[in-house]
Design an enzyme around this catalytic site. Sequence first.
Site, PDB file in Angstrom:
ATOM      1  N   GLY A  37       0.772  -1.245   0.000  1.00 14.85           N
ATOM      2  CA  GLY A  37       0.000   0.000   0.000  1.00 14.85           C
ATOM      3  C   GLY A  37       0.800   1.291   0.000  1.00 14.85           C
ATOM      4  O   GLY A  37       0.333   2.309  -0.499  1.00 14.85           O
TER       5      GLY A  37
ATOM      6  N   GLU B 143       3.812   4.173   6.078  1.00 10.35           N
ATOM      7  CA  GLU B 143       2.560   3.420   5.886  1.00 10.35           C
ATOM      8  C   GLU B 143       1.562   4.227   5.068  1.00 10.35           C
ATOM      9  O   GLU B 143       1.567   5.462   5.074  1.00 10.35           O
ATOM     10  CB  GLU B 143       1.939   3.110   7.255  1.00 10.35           C
ATOM     11  CG  GLU B 143       2.281   1.733   7.801  1.00 10.35           C
ATOM     12  CD  GLU B 143       1.505   0.597   7.126  1.00 10.35           C
ATOM     13  OE1 GLU B 143       1.026   0.782   5.978  1.00 10.35           O
ATOM     14  OE2 GLU B 143       1.373  -0.462   7.739  1.00 10.35           O
TER      15      GLU B 143
ATOM     16  N   ASP C  38      -5.005   1.570  10.616  1.00 17.03           N
ATOM     17  CA  ASP C  38      -6.408   1.212  10.823  1.00 17.03           C
ATOM     18  C   ASP C  38      -6.550   0.714  12.272  1.00 17.03           C
ATOM     19  O   ASP C  38      -6.619   1.518  13.195  1.00 17.03           O
ATOM     20  CB  ASP C  38      -6.774   0.164   9.766  1.00 17.03           C
ATOM     21  CG  ASP C  38      -8.221  -0.279   9.818  1.00 17.03           C
ATOM     22  OD1 ASP C  38      -9.069   0.469  10.306  1.00 17.03           O
ATOM     23  OD2 ASP C  38      -8.506  -1.405   9.363  1.00 17.03           O
TER      24      ASP C  38
ATOM     25  N   LYS D  74      -7.071   6.063  10.125  1.00 16.32           N
ATOM     26  CA  LYS D  74      -8.491   5.721  10.346  1.00 16.32           C
ATOM     27  C   LYS D  74      -8.681   5.590  11.853  1.00 16.32           C
ATOM     28  O   LYS D  74      -8.817   4.505  12.414  1.00 16.32           O
ATOM     29  CB  LYS D  74      -8.796   4.408   9.619  1.00 16.32           C
ATOM     30  CG  LYS D  74     -10.261   4.265   9.232  1.00 16.32           C
ATOM     31  CD  LYS D  74     -10.553   2.872   8.733  1.00 16.32           C
ATOM     32  CE  LYS D  74     -10.210   2.656   7.283  1.00 16.32           C
ATOM     33  NZ  LYS D  74     -10.627   1.288   6.848  1.00 16.32           N
TER      34      LYS D  74
ATOM     35  N   PHE E 140     -14.019   1.919   4.063  1.00 13.90           N
ATOM     36  CA  PHE E 140     -12.927   1.296   3.332  1.00 13.90           C
ATOM     37  C   PHE E 140     -12.525   2.192   2.176  1.00 13.90           C
ATOM     38  O   PHE E 140     -13.361   2.584   1.358  1.00 13.90           O
ATOM     39  CB  PHE E 140     -13.301  -0.101   2.831  1.00 13.90           C
ATOM     40  CG  PHE E 140     -12.082  -0.913   2.549  1.00 13.90           C
ATOM     41  CD1 PHE E 140     -11.394  -1.526   3.587  1.00 13.90           C
ATOM     42  CD2 PHE E 140     -11.576  -1.012   1.273  1.00 13.90           C
ATOM     43  CE1 PHE E 140     -10.221  -2.238   3.351  1.00 13.90           C
ATOM     44  CE2 PHE E 140     -10.407  -1.716   1.020  1.00 13.90           C
ATOM     45  CZ  PHE E 140      -9.743  -2.337   2.060  1.00 13.90           C
TER      46      PHE E 140
ATOM     47  N   ASP F 165      -5.639  -0.707  -1.815  1.00 15.65           N
ATOM     48  CA  ASP F 165      -6.363  -1.645  -2.688  1.00 15.65           C
ATOM     49  C   ASP F 165      -7.588  -2.233  -2.019  1.00 15.65           C
ATOM     50  O   ASP F 165      -7.759  -2.165  -0.805  1.00 15.65           O
ATOM     51  CB  ASP F 165      -5.460  -2.810  -3.053  1.00 15.65           C
ATOM     52  CG  ASP F 165      -5.298  -3.781  -1.881  1.00 15.65           C
ATOM     53  OD1 ASP F 165      -4.958  -3.309  -0.783  1.00 15.65           O
ATOM     54  OD2 ASP F 165      -5.543  -4.988  -2.057  1.00 15.65           O
TER      55      ASP F 165
ATOM     56  N   ARG G 113      -5.192   0.271  -6.892  1.00 14.98           N
ATOM     57  CA  ARG G 113      -3.976   0.889  -6.353  1.00 14.98           C
ATOM     58  C   ARG G 113      -3.471   2.022  -7.233  1.00 14.98           C
ATOM     59  O   ARG G 113      -2.772   2.922  -6.786  1.00 14.98           O
ATOM     60  CB  ARG G 113      -2.847  -0.145  -6.248  1.00 14.98           C
ATOM     61  CG  ARG G 113      -3.077  -1.225  -5.200  1.00 14.98           C
ATOM     62  CD  ARG G 113      -1.768  -1.996  -4.982  1.00 14.98           C
ATOM     63  NE  ARG G 113      -1.966  -3.257  -4.305  1.00 14.98           N
ATOM     64  CZ  ARG G 113      -2.044  -3.409  -2.988  1.00 14.98           C
ATOM     65  NH1 ARG G 113      -1.969  -2.349  -2.208  1.00 14.98           N
ATOM     66  NH2 ARG G 113      -2.202  -4.593  -2.447  1.00 14.98           N
TER      67      ARG G 113
HETATM   68  P1  IMP Z   1      -4.093  -2.332  10.616  1.00 17.69           P
HETATM   69  O1  IMP Z   1      -3.115  -3.378  11.015  1.00 17.69           O
HETATM   70  O2  IMP Z   1      -5.501  -2.724  10.939  1.00 17.69           O
HETATM   71  O3  IMP Z   1      -3.766  -0.958  11.138  1.00 17.69           O
HETATM   72  O4  IMP Z   1      -4.121  -2.303   9.046  1.00 17.69           O
HETATM   73  C1  IMP Z   1      -3.167  -1.722   8.344  1.00 17.69           C
HETATM   74  C2  IMP Z   1      -3.170  -2.210   6.931  1.00 17.69           C
HETATM   75  O5  IMP Z   1      -4.466  -2.672   6.487  1.00 17.69           O
HETATM   76  C3  IMP Z   1      -2.828  -1.051   6.036  1.00 17.69           C
HETATM   77  O6  IMP Z   1      -1.448  -0.942   5.864  1.00 17.69           O
HETATM   78  C4  IMP Z   1      -3.561  -1.407   4.762  1.00 17.69           C
HETATM   79  O7  IMP Z   1      -2.749  -2.213   3.960  1.00 17.69           O
HETATM   80  C5  IMP Z   1      -4.765  -2.193   5.209  1.00 17.69           C
HETATM   81  N1  IMP Z   1      -5.953  -1.319   5.289  1.00 17.69           N
HETATM   82  C6  IMP Z   1      -6.571  -0.843   6.394  1.00 17.69           C
HETATM   83  N2  IMP Z   1      -7.615  -0.069   6.104  1.00 17.69           N
HETATM   84  C7  IMP Z   1      -7.673  -0.029   4.751  1.00 17.69           C
HETATM   85  C8  IMP Z   1      -8.552   0.648   3.816  1.00 17.69           C
HETATM   86  O8  IMP Z   1      -9.500   1.377   4.165  1.00 17.69           O
HETATM   87  N3  IMP Z   1      -8.267   0.440   2.511  1.00 17.69           N
HETATM   88  C9  IMP Z   1      -7.242  -0.345   2.073  1.00 17.69           C
HETATM   89  N4  IMP Z   1      -6.400  -0.966   2.904  1.00 17.69           N
HETATM   90  C10 IMP Z   1      -6.614  -0.825   4.231  1.00 17.69           C
HETATM   91 MG    MG Z   2      -0.462  -1.526   4.365  1.00 13.59          MG
END
Ligand code: IMP
Ligand code: MG
Length: 175
Positions: free
Chosen positions: A44, A99, A103, A131, A152, A159, A165
Amino acid sequence: MSPEPELRKLITGEQIAATVSRLATEIRRDYRDKNPLLIGVLKGSFMFLADLARQLDFPLEIEFVQISSYGGGTESSGAVKMAPGALPKIKGRHVLVVEDIIDTGLTAAFLLDYLGRKKPASLKLCSLTDKVERRRVLVNIGYRGLAVPDKFIVGYGLDCDEKYRNLPDIYVLEQ
Ligand code: IMP
Ligand code: MG
């Protein structure tokens, strides 16, 4: 048959560019003489890191790691996976993790913990988007781009099942 997902523009390419410039200004100020190691989280962050790095006019190194807490689709699996790959020596380096989005925070927390154990001189996180409502573990985002709603989002590296992407703007995927 499920209907085609709809894309609603959330952040324009111009807003992204302004955010990247603001973050680059902060990073230039803090890292100019530190020969930092930027570590992009694949896939990403590839577009963000490419734009950010072009605004950093001092010596630095770039690496990537593949790590994620997502399977296919739009919900976190909760489990963090890291593809084993060679990273250069972290000890004594000024490390900046780059990053696309924070999320739940699980991915970043895992990676920061992993890298922190290797005794870097400093360790910080830069994320284009945050987020914030979805956070499950505390992570300190040293360089934070834009807060995004609990939707999302796709585009500019982000993606859904490997699609979107390449879009230059960021969209909410309405399903
Ligand atoms: P986390 O571990 O839940 O913080 O997720 C982080 C990873 O999840 C990010 O680096 C993204 O690759 C993916 N991700 C989280 N939210 C989204 C979104 O809304 N769209 C696309 N990818 C996301
Ligand atoms: Mg990521």
